[in-house]
Design a protein around this motif. Structure first.
Motif, mmCIF file in Angstrom:
data_model
loop_
_atom_site.group_PDB
_atom_site.id
_atom_site.type_symbol
_atom_site.label_atom_id
_atom_site.label_comp_id
_atom_site.label_asym_id
_atom_site.label_seq_id
_atom_site.Cartn_x
_atom_site.Cartn_y
_atom_site.Cartn_z
ATOM 1 N N ALA A 129 27.231 59.913 64.884
ATOM 2 C CA ALA A 129 25.992 60.163 64.132
ATOM 3 C C ALA A 129 25.207 58.866 63.961
ATOM 4 C CB ALA A 129 26.325 60.776 62.770
ATOM 5 N N TRP A 130 25.918 57.788 63.707
ATOM 6 C CA TRP A 130 25.240 56.485 63.581
ATOM 7 C C TRP A 130 24.661 56.053 64.927
ATOM 8 C CZ3 TRP A 130 26.021 51.816 66.004
ATOM 9 C CH2 TRP A 130 25.328 50.720 65.472
ATOM 10 N N ALA A 131 25.457 56.205 65.987
ATOM 11 C CA ALA A 131 25.006 55.779 67.317
ATOM 12 C C ALA A 131 23.786 56.580 67.779
ATOM 13 C CB ALA A 131 26.140 55.943 68.328
ATOM 14 N N ALA A 132 23.746 57.867 67.421
ATOM 15 C CA ALA A 132 22.621 58.704 67.855
ATOM 16 C C ALA A 132 21.299 58.194 67.308
ATOM 17 C CB ALA A 132 22.856 60.146 67.407
ATOM 18 N N ARG A 133 21.332 57.612 66.126
ATOM 19 C CA ARG A 133 20.099 57.169 65.484
ATOM 20 C C ARG A 133 19.809 55.684 65.669
ATOM 21 N NH1 ARG A 133 16.911 61.425 64.814
ATOM 22 N NH2 ARG A 133 18.067 63.180 63.908
ATOM 23 N N HIS A 134 20.829 54.878 65.907
ATOM 24 C CA HIS A 134 20.620 53.425 65.884
ATOM 25 C C HIS A 134 20.820 52.730 67.224
ATOM 26 C CE1 HIS A 134 21.354 54.458 61.617
ATOM 27 N NE2 HIS A 134 20.471 53.503 61.390
ATOM 28 N N LEU A 135 21.474 53.346 68.171
ATOM 29 C CA LEU A 135 21.652 52.727 69.482
ATOM 30 C C LEU A 135 20.589 53.230 70.451
ATOM 31 C CD1 LEU A 135 25.545 52.742 70.048
ATOM 32 C CD2 LEU A 135 24.097 50.948 69.076
ATOM 33 N N ALA A 136 20.224 52.381 71.395
ATOM 34 C CA ALA A 136 19.193 52.743 72.368
ATOM 35 C C ALA A 136 19.600 53.984 73.156
ATOM 36 C CB ALA A 136 18.955 51.568 73.307
ATOM 37 N N ALA A 137 20.885 54.080 73.509
ATOM 38 C CA ALA A 137 21.339 55.236 74.293
ATOM 39 C C ALA A 137 21.096 56.538 73.541
ATOM 40 C CB ALA A 137 22.822 55.086 74.626
ATOM 41 N N GLY A 138 21.328 56.522 72.222
ATOM 42 C CA GLY A 138 21.089 57.721 71.421
ATOM 43 C C GLY A 138 19.613 58.078 71.379
ATOM 44 N N ARG A 139 18.773 57.071 71.199
ATOM 45 C CA ARG A 139 17.326 57.339 71.144
ATOM 46 C C ARG A 139 16.811 57.825 72.500
ATOM 47 N NH1 ARG A 139 17.517 52.541 67.953
ATOM 48 N NH2 ARG A 139 16.842 51.267 69.717
ATOM 49 N N PHE A 140 17.420 57.349 73.585
ATOM 50 C CA PHE A 140 17.007 57.806 74.920
ATOM 51 C C PHE A 140 17.253 59.318 75.076
ATOM 52 C CE2 PHE A 140 17.667 53.468 77.211
ATOM 53 C CZ PHE A 140 16.620 52.958 76.465
ATOM 54 N N VAL A 141 18.366 59.800 74.504
ATOM 55 C CA VAL A 141 18.688 61.229 74.607
ATOM 56 C C VAL A 141 17.609 62.061 73.909
ATOM 57 C CG1 VAL A 141 20.347 63.037 73.990
ATOM 58 C CG2 VAL A 141 21.168 60.798 74.773
ATOM 59 N N TYR A 142 17.210 61.626 72.709
ATOM 60 C CA TYR A 142 16.153 62.344 71.985
ATOM 61 C C TYR A 142 14.836 62.274 72.755
ATOM 62 C CZ TYR A 142 18.957 62.969 67.758
ATOM 63 O OH TYR A 142 19.912 63.368 66.866
ATOM 64 N N ALA A 143 14.546 61.111 73.340
ATOM 65 C CA ALA A 143 13.278 60.946 74.065
ATOM 66 C C ALA A 143 13.227 61.861 75.288
ATOM 67 C CB ALA A 143 13.120 59.489 74.480
ATOM 68 N N VAL A 144 14.309 61.928 76.041
ATOM 69 C CA VAL A 144 14.339 62.773 77.235
ATOM 70 C C VAL A 144 14.252 64.247 76.843
ATOM 71 C CG1 VAL A 144 15.795 63.545 79.154
ATOM 72 C CG2 VAL A 144 15.555 61.107 78.661
ATOM 73 N N GLY A 145 14.933 64.629 75.769
ATOM 74 C CA GLY A 145 14.881 66.017 75.325
ATOM 75 C C GLY A 145 13.518 66.413 74.792
ATOM 76 N N SER A 146 12.799 65.468 74.199
ATOM 77 C CA SER A 146 11.468 65.775 73.658
ATOM 78 C C SER A 146 10.447 65.931 74.769
ATOM 79 C CB SER A 146 11.028 64.661 72.699
ATOM 80 O OG SER A 146 11.886 64.598 71.597
ATOM 81 N N GLU A 147 10.423 64.984 75.705
ATOM 82 C CA GLU A 147 9.460 65.037 76.800
ATOM 83 C C GLU A 147 9.930 64.099 77.913
ATOM 84 O OE1 GLU A 147 6.636 67.048 77.344
ATOM 85 O OE2 GLU A 147 7.196 66.138 79.260
ATOM 86 N N ALA A 148 10.493 64.672 78.955
ATOM 87 C CA ALA A 148 11.102 63.849 80.002
ATOM 88 C C ALA A 148 10.070 62.972 80.711
ATOM 89 C CB ALA A 148 11.813 64.750 81.020
ATOM 90 N N ASP A 149 8.877 63.511 80.953
ATOM 91 C CA ASP A 149 7.856 62.716 81.658
ATOM 92 C C ASP A 149 7.412 61.521 80.817
ATOM 93 O OD1 ASP A 149 7.937 64.370 83.851
ATOM 94 O OD2 ASP A 149 6.321 65.674 83.130
ATOM 95 N N ALA A 150 7.219 61.754 79.530
ATOM 96 C CA ALA A 150 6.830 60.650 78.642
ATOM 97 C C ALA A 150 7.942 59.604 78.577
ATOM 98 C CB ALA A 150 6.521 61.191 77.250
ATOM 99 N N ALA A 151 9.189 60.078 78.549
ATOM 100 C CA ALA A 151 10.316 59.144 78.536
ATOM 101 C C ALA A 151 10.342 58.306 79.812
ATOM 102 C CB ALA A 151 11.631 59.928 78.382
ATOM 103 N N ARG A 152 10.027 58.939 80.938
ATOM 104 C CA ARG A 152 10.004 58.205 82.217
ATOM 105 C C ARG A 152 8.935 57.121 82.205
ATOM 106 N NH1 ARG A 152 9.457 62.257 85.005
ATOM 107 N NH2 ARG A 152 11.628 62.699 85.541
ATOM 108 N N LEU A 153 7.772 57.442 81.650
ATOM 109 C CA LEU A 153 6.690 56.458 81.565
ATOM 110 C C LEU A 153 7.070 55.298 80.644
ATOM 111 C CD1 LEU A 153 3.589 58.851 81.329
ATOM 112 C CD2 LEU A 153 4.289 57.420 83.274
ATOM 113 N N ALA A 154 7.965 55.581 79.698
ATOM 114 C CA ALA A 154 8.417 54.529 78.784
ATOM 115 C C ALA A 154 9.552 53.701 79.376
ATOM 116 C CB ALA A 154 8.862 55.169 77.469
#
Length: 297
Positions: A158-183
């Motif tokens: 739960a901590w890693a999901a919110r505070h590590l880059a890998a966790g934030r990447f998962v949320y970003a890809v799930g929200s909008e994969a194209d936007a995540a790719r541009l980032a």
């Protein structure tokens, strides 16, 4: 919803909170909790894995056979997690690299793994040596240890999901994969990672179950996929991806697990169990759908 159910049980059936049955209920659900955490990451990344029950069976049988051959438990644990990782990465590669729908890929691997296990074992159980259950269900200290290990895994993830880059990447890809790719995020790598990690956690959960059992049956993971997906959805993980928390998954799992013993204490016919669980899942899915519509309005 879980809080309301617990308050109702405190008023109507205080015996529900007897320490030993309650602790046994929690210990029994800890392997499912670990798998549900992995499933939450997969769903947040906007994928699904319905082969996880079959993976759990394979990891359990592999671990059991190695334990029978006298392997030390740390090596058995590593083998179970490695086996799970290989199966998860195979699913992830087909989804992320071959661009196949995850529900089709994992449906196919679920059937393949279950039939392969049936052919290999012919229904034969793996009888575990006595030393494997030295902290199993019959030992109070062992129950607390299983609870502590699962709680530690949940807290770290739960901590890693919110505070590590890998966790934030998962949320970003799930929200909008194209936007995540541009980032600068590689969605294929994230997808491969969540499936592989799902497999690792499944192998770990298989060991949590194995140390509580005198024997392993080949179909030990049957139905687990529905249980953990339901826990994630009821716990607030958006089936459309991008949203959800592991603490919500814990609440969802406990809510669904509390219903069967609650019905017993309230002297309600057991056939209501699946109907009530189905209604709760439907309500959670409908709430998620209304929330998404509200967000777009």
């Amino acid at each position: 919803m879980l809080a309301l159910l617990l308050v109702a049980m405190a008023v109507l059936a205080p015996a529900f909170f007897a320490p030993q049955p309650l602790r046994s209920l929690l210990v029994r659900e800890m392997p499912a909790l670990v798998v549900a955490c992995g499933m939450a990451f997969v769903i947040i990344a906007r994928e699904i894995d319905i082969s996880v029950g079959a993976q759990f069976s394979v990891c359990s049988v592999v671990a059991g056979l190695l334990a029978v051959r006298g392997w030390p438990l740390p090596l058995v644990l590593a083998a179970a997690m490695g086996t799970g990782a290989l199966m998860g990465l195979a699913n992830g590669a087909l989804v992320a690299l071959a661009r196949l729908p995850s529900i089709v890929v994992t449906l196919a691997t679920m059937v393949t793994l279950r039939q392969g296990l049936n052919l290999a074992r012919q229904g034969e159980f793996v009888n575990l040596p006595d030393g494997v259950q030295w902290f199993g269900l019959s030992q109070t200290a062992g129950q607390w240890l299983v609870l502590a290990v699962a709680a530690g895994v949940l807290t770290v993830l739960a901590w890693a999901a919110r505070h590590l880059a890998a966790g934030r990447f998962v949320y970003a890809v799930g929200s909008e994969a194209d936007a995540a790719r541009l980032a600068g995020i590689d969605p294929a790598r994230v997808t491969l990672g969540v499936f592989g990690f799902m497999g690792v956690l499944t192998g770990f959960a298989a060991m949590l179950n194995l140390v509580q059992s005198p024997q392993i049956q080949p179909l030990v993971g049957s139905g687990l996929e529905l249980k953990v997906i339901a826990a994630a959805v009821v716990g607030g993980v958006a089936i459309s991806g991008g949203r959800g928390s592991l603490w919500g998954v814990l609440a969802g799992l406990l809510l669904l697990a509390t219903i069967p013993p609650a019905l017993i204490h309230l002297h309600i016919e057991a056939y209501w169990e699946k109907a009530i669980q189905g209604a709760i899942i439907l309500l959670a899915a409908a709430s998620d759908g209304l929330g998404r519509k509200g967000g777009r309005a």
